[in-house]
Design an enzyme around this catalytic site. Structure first.
Site, PDB file in Angstrom:
ATOM      1  N   GLY A   1       0.821  -1.217   0.000  1.00 20.00           N
ATOM      2  CA  GLY A   1       0.000   0.000   0.000  1.00 20.00           C
ATOM      3  C   GLY A   1       0.847   1.256   0.000  1.00 20.00           C
ATOM      4  O   GLY A   1       0.563   2.218   0.718  1.00 20.00           O
TER       5      GLY A   1
ATOM      6  N   LYS B   1      -7.980  -4.607  12.586  1.00 21.90           N
ATOM      7  CA  LYS B   1      -6.799  -4.000  13.204  1.00 21.90           C
ATOM      8  C   LYS B   1      -6.480  -4.653  14.558  1.00 21.90           C
ATOM      9  O   LYS B   1      -5.310  -4.760  14.937  1.00 21.90           O
ATOM     10  CB  LYS B   1      -7.001  -2.482  13.365  1.00 21.90           C
ATOM     11  CG  LYS B   1      -7.117  -1.750  12.026  1.00 21.90           C
ATOM     12  CD  LYS B   1      -5.844  -1.896  11.199  1.00 21.90           C
ATOM     13  CE  LYS B   1      -5.881  -1.132   9.894  1.00 21.90           C
ATOM     14  NZ  LYS B   1      -4.653  -1.302   9.105  1.00 21.90           N
TER      15      LYS B   1
ATOM     16  N   VAL C   1      -3.389  -7.225  -2.116  1.00 22.79           N
ATOM     17  CA  VAL C   1      -2.709  -8.009  -1.069  1.00 22.79           C
ATOM     18  C   VAL C   1      -3.554  -9.162  -0.518  1.00 22.79           C
ATOM     19  O   VAL C   1      -3.022 -10.060   0.120  1.00 22.79           O
ATOM     20  CB  VAL C   1      -2.237  -7.135   0.115  1.00 22.79           C
ATOM     21  CG1 VAL C   1      -1.087  -6.243  -0.250  1.00 22.79           C
ATOM     22  CG2 VAL C   1      -3.387  -6.359   0.732  1.00 22.79           C
TER      23      VAL C   1
ATOM     24  N   ASN D   1       1.210  -2.526   5.349  1.00 19.72           N
ATOM     25  CA  ASN D   1       0.563  -1.223   5.521  1.00 19.72           C
ATOM     26  C   ASN D   1      -0.758  -1.105   4.759  1.00 19.72           C
ATOM     27  O   ASN D   1      -1.631  -0.338   5.161  1.00 19.72           O
ATOM     28  CB  ASN D   1       1.532  -0.119   5.050  1.00 19.72           C
ATOM     29  CG  ASN D   1       0.833   1.206   4.859  1.00 19.72           C
ATOM     30  OD1 ASN D   1       0.546   1.921   5.806  1.00 19.72           O
ATOM     31  ND2 ASN D   1       0.520   1.540   3.596  1.00 19.72           N
TER      32      ASN D   1
ATOM     33  N   TYR E   1     -13.383  -2.681  10.428  1.00 23.15           N
ATOM     34  CA  TYR E   1     -12.024  -2.132  10.466  1.00 23.15           C
ATOM     35  C   TYR E   1     -11.363  -2.421  11.829  1.00 23.15           C
ATOM     36  O   TYR E   1     -10.212  -2.864  11.889  1.00 23.15           O
ATOM     37  CB  TYR E   1     -12.108  -0.629  10.204  1.00 23.15           C
ATOM     38  CG  TYR E   1     -10.787   0.089  10.123  1.00 23.15           C
ATOM     39  CD1 TYR E   1      -9.986   0.002   8.986  1.00 23.15           C
ATOM     40  CD2 TYR E   1     -10.344   0.892  11.175  1.00 23.15           C
ATOM     41  CE1 TYR E   1      -8.777   0.688   8.900  1.00 23.15           C
ATOM     42  CE2 TYR E   1      -9.142   1.582  11.097  1.00 23.15           C
ATOM     43  CZ  TYR E   1      -8.368   1.475   9.952  1.00 23.15           C
ATOM     44  OH  TYR E   1      -7.170   2.165   9.872  1.00 23.15           O
TER      45      TYR E   1
ATOM     46  N   SER F   1      -3.972   0.150  14.202  1.00 20.78           N
ATOM     47  CA  SER F   1      -4.649   1.440  14.408  1.00 20.78           C
ATOM     48  C   SER F   1      -5.063   1.570  15.868  1.00 20.78           C
ATOM     49  O   SER F   1      -5.306   0.552  16.542  1.00 20.78           O
ATOM     50  CB  SER F   1      -5.912   1.497  13.525  1.00 20.78           C
ATOM     51  OG  SER F   1      -6.733   2.565  13.916  1.00 20.78           O
TER      52      SER F   1
ATOM     53  N   ILE G   1      -4.274  10.258  11.220  1.00 16.18           N
ATOM     54  CA  ILE G   1      -3.195  10.748  10.358  1.00 16.18           C
ATOM     55  C   ILE G   1      -3.807  11.383   9.113  1.00 16.18           C
ATOM     56  O   ILE G   1      -4.736  10.815   8.511  1.00 16.18           O
ATOM     57  CB  ILE G   1      -2.259   9.575   9.940  1.00 16.18           C
ATOM     58  CG1 ILE G   1      -1.857   8.728  11.158  1.00 16.18           C
ATOM     59  CG2 ILE G   1      -1.043  10.113   9.192  1.00 16.18           C
ATOM     60  CD1 ILE G   1      -1.073   9.434  12.235  1.00 16.18           C
TER      61      ILE G   1
HETATM   62  P1  NAP Z   1      -4.594   5.570   1.968  1.00 17.83           P
HETATM   63  O1  NAP Z   1      -4.103   6.968   1.893  1.00 17.83           O
HETATM   64  O2  NAP Z   1      -6.005   5.272   1.647  1.00 17.83           O
HETATM   65  O3  NAP Z   1      -3.630   4.643   1.070  1.00 17.83           O
HETATM   66  C1  NAP Z   1      -3.855   3.282   1.031  1.00 17.83           C
HETATM   67  C2  NAP Z   1      -2.822   2.592   0.186  1.00 17.83           C
HETATM   68  O4  NAP Z   1      -3.110   1.164   0.243  1.00 17.83           O
HETATM   69  C3  NAP Z   1      -2.862   2.977  -1.268  1.00 17.83           C
HETATM   70  O5  NAP Z   1      -1.556   3.021  -1.799  1.00 17.83           O
HETATM   71  C4  NAP Z   1      -3.654   1.834  -1.928  1.00 17.83           C
HETATM   72  O6  NAP Z   1      -3.267   1.554  -3.278  1.00 17.83           O
HETATM   73  C5  NAP Z   1      -3.257   0.664  -1.058  1.00 17.83           C
HETATM   74  N1  NAP Z   1      -4.243  -0.411  -1.072  1.00 17.83           N
HETATM   75  C6  NAP Z   1      -5.568  -0.362  -0.800  1.00 17.83           C
HETATM   76  N2  NAP Z   1      -6.129  -1.568  -0.941  1.00 17.83           N
HETATM   77  C7  NAP Z   1      -5.139  -2.399  -1.334  1.00 17.83           C
HETATM   78  C8  NAP Z   1      -5.079  -3.769  -1.678  1.00 17.83           C
HETATM   79  N3  NAP Z   1      -6.190  -4.545  -1.647  1.00 17.83           N
HETATM   80  N4  NAP Z   1      -3.900  -4.304  -2.064  1.00 17.83           N
HETATM   81  C9  NAP Z   1      -2.783  -3.533  -2.129  1.00 17.83           C
HETATM   82  N5  NAP Z   1      -2.773  -2.230  -1.793  1.00 17.83           N
HETATM   83  C10 NAP Z   1      -3.936  -1.674  -1.410  1.00 17.83           C
HETATM   84  O7  NAP Z   1      -4.396   4.989   3.446  1.00 17.83           O
HETATM   85  P2  NAP Z   1      -3.476   5.519   4.655  1.00 17.83           P
HETATM   86  O8  NAP Z   1      -4.258   6.490   5.436  1.00 17.83           O
HETATM   87  O9  NAP Z   1      -2.142   5.865   4.164  1.00 17.83           O
HETATM   88  O10 NAP Z   1      -3.406   4.184   5.553  1.00 17.83           O
HETATM   89  C11 NAP Z   1      -2.335   3.280   5.489  1.00 17.83           C
HETATM   90  C12 NAP Z   1      -2.483   2.262   6.606  1.00 17.83           C
HETATM   91  O11 NAP Z   1      -2.500   2.943   7.860  1.00 17.83           O
HETATM   92  C13 NAP Z   1      -3.770   1.464   6.531  1.00 17.83           C
HETATM   93  O12 NAP Z   1      -3.552   0.142   6.944  1.00 17.83           O
HETATM   94  C14 NAP Z   1      -4.663   2.188   7.531  1.00 17.83           C
HETATM   95  O13 NAP Z   1      -5.660   1.347   8.040  1.00 17.83           O
HETATM   96  C15 NAP Z   1      -3.652   2.565   8.581  1.00 17.83           C
HETATM   97  N6  NAP Z   1      -4.099   3.654   9.438  1.00 17.83           N
HETATM   98  C16 NAP Z   1      -4.371   4.883   8.898  1.00 17.83           C
HETATM   99  C17 NAP Z   1      -4.785   5.892   9.745  1.00 17.83           C
HETATM  100  C18 NAP Z   1      -5.087   7.274   9.236  1.00 17.83           C
HETATM  101  O14 NAP Z   1      -5.550   8.087  10.036  1.00 17.83           O
HETATM  102  N7  NAP Z   1      -4.854   7.574   7.977  1.00 17.83           N
HETATM  103  C19 NAP Z   1      -4.951   5.660  11.115  1.00 17.83           C
HETATM  104  C20 NAP Z   1      -4.643   4.397  11.605  1.00 17.83           C
HETATM  105  C21 NAP Z   1      -4.230   3.408  10.770  1.00 17.83           C
HETATM  106  P3  NAP Z   1      -3.736   2.520  -4.508  1.00 17.83           P
HETATM  107  O15 NAP Z   1      -3.045   3.831  -4.268  1.00 17.83           O
HETATM  108  O16 NAP Z   1      -3.265   1.819  -5.720  1.00 17.83           O
HETATM  109  O17 NAP Z   1      -5.213   2.646  -4.378  1.00 17.83           O
END
Ligand code: NAP
Length: 249
Positions: free
Chosen positions: A12, A161, A66, A92, A157, A144, A190
């Site tokens: 990701g 997690k 994934v 990730n 979700y 998370s 984030i």
């Molecule tokens: P994001 O901006 O939505 O980016 C998600 C990334 O994951 C993108 O590159 C996407 O690929 C990829 N992805 C989605 N589904 C996928 C799949 N089935 N196979 C392979 N890749 C996949 O998310 P983010 O906010 O950076 O979050 C990253 C991680 O941190 C996640 O696990 C999320 O749950 C965790 N997290 C985030 C937050 C927050 O506040 N943002 C808080 C806690 C935890 P494409 O670009 O090609 O679509």
């Protein structure tokens, strides 16, 4: 083949936290195998940003879902063929499909578990083989705060997690004897595409509940991942590192 550097697989990594992890690892000399689901343009931008850092490793990308076994195999094969080793795996990739439980479709429950939890299992299982052989490895699962505390509207979700945390601790116990650590990073709120969909009002309310007084940045999470990936962090395993500005206290 380039086996002089450490190699990290990061899922990701086209956008958000994963992109910043890829850029930070590349900057710090790692070879990077980045994965993403489908956004070719964003993936290209991650590669450009990595190269801009002047890091001396190489970066390759593997597109694929994934939750599919084939993707895990392609990632491990690419890392072994190109770099001859896998030192770090950062699981990730993650998605949300939020709604209150009463309205949640079973398919949406399953899909979130498949990507967020099954995806991490498939890749870790496959990458652990060369790690065990080499007697070295760092597995980092991006969980998370929601996996620790729960959240209304995120039953799927939160389950994925929380599942990652149980999985991390179990893998840590299974692999500690082989000099392989497994830890979870639990980000708070984030600023990424994932959280961008929230209303400004909701974001402001959350911000007010964060002792640090600000949302986190992808860099805050990348720094934690770099720390856990370091060779010197070898006695830290089975831990959940909350990177949340104090939100979860
Ligand atoms: P994001 O901006 O939505 O980016 C998600 C990334 O994951 C993108 O590159 C996407 O690929 C990829 N992805 C989605 N589904 C996928 C799949 N089935 N196979 C392979 N890749 C996949 O998310 P983010 O906010 O950076 O979050 C990253 C991680 O941190 C996640 O696990 C999320 O749950 C965790 N997290 C985030 C937050 C927050 O506040 N943002 C808080 C806690 C935890 P494409 O670009 O090609 O679509």
């Amino acid at each position: 083949m380039d086996s002089t550097k450490r190699t990290a697989i990061i899922t990701g990594a086209a956008r958000g936290i994963g992109r910043e992890i890829a850029v930070s690892f590349y900057k710090n000399g790692y070879n990077v195998v980045m994965n993403y689901a489908g956004n070719d343009e964003a993936a290209g931008e991650t590669i450009r940003l990595c190269k801009e850092t002047g890091g001396e490793g190489r970066i390759i990308s593997v597109k694929g879902d994934v939750s599919k076994e084939d993707t895990a195999k392609s990632l491990v094969d690419a890392a072994m063929d190109e770099f001859g080793s896998i030192d770090v795996v950062v699981n990730n990739a993650g998605i949300t499909k939020d709604t209150l439980m009463a309205m949640m479709k079973t398919d949406d429950f399953d899909r979130v578990i498949d990507v967020n939890l099954r995806g991490a299992f498939l890749l870790t299982k496959m990458a652990a083989r060369p790690m065990m052989k080499k007697r070295y490895g760092r597995i980092i699962n991006i969980s998370s705060v929601v996996g620790v505390h729960g959240n209304a509207g995120q039953v799927n979700y939160a389950a994925s997690k929380a599942g990652l945390i149980g999985m991390t601790k179990s893998i840590a116990k299974e692999l500690a004897g082989r000099n392989i650590t497994a830890n979870a990073v639990a980000p708070g709120m984030i600023a990424t595409d994932m959280t961008d969909a929230m209303s400004d009002n909701a974001k402001e309310q959350i911000k007010n509940s964060i002792p640090a007084g600000r949302l986190g940045t992808p860099e805050d999470i990348a720094n934690a991942a770099l720390f856990l990936a370091d060779e010197k962090s070898g006695y830290i395993t089975g831990q959940v590192l909350l990177v949340d500005g104090g939100m979860g206290m």
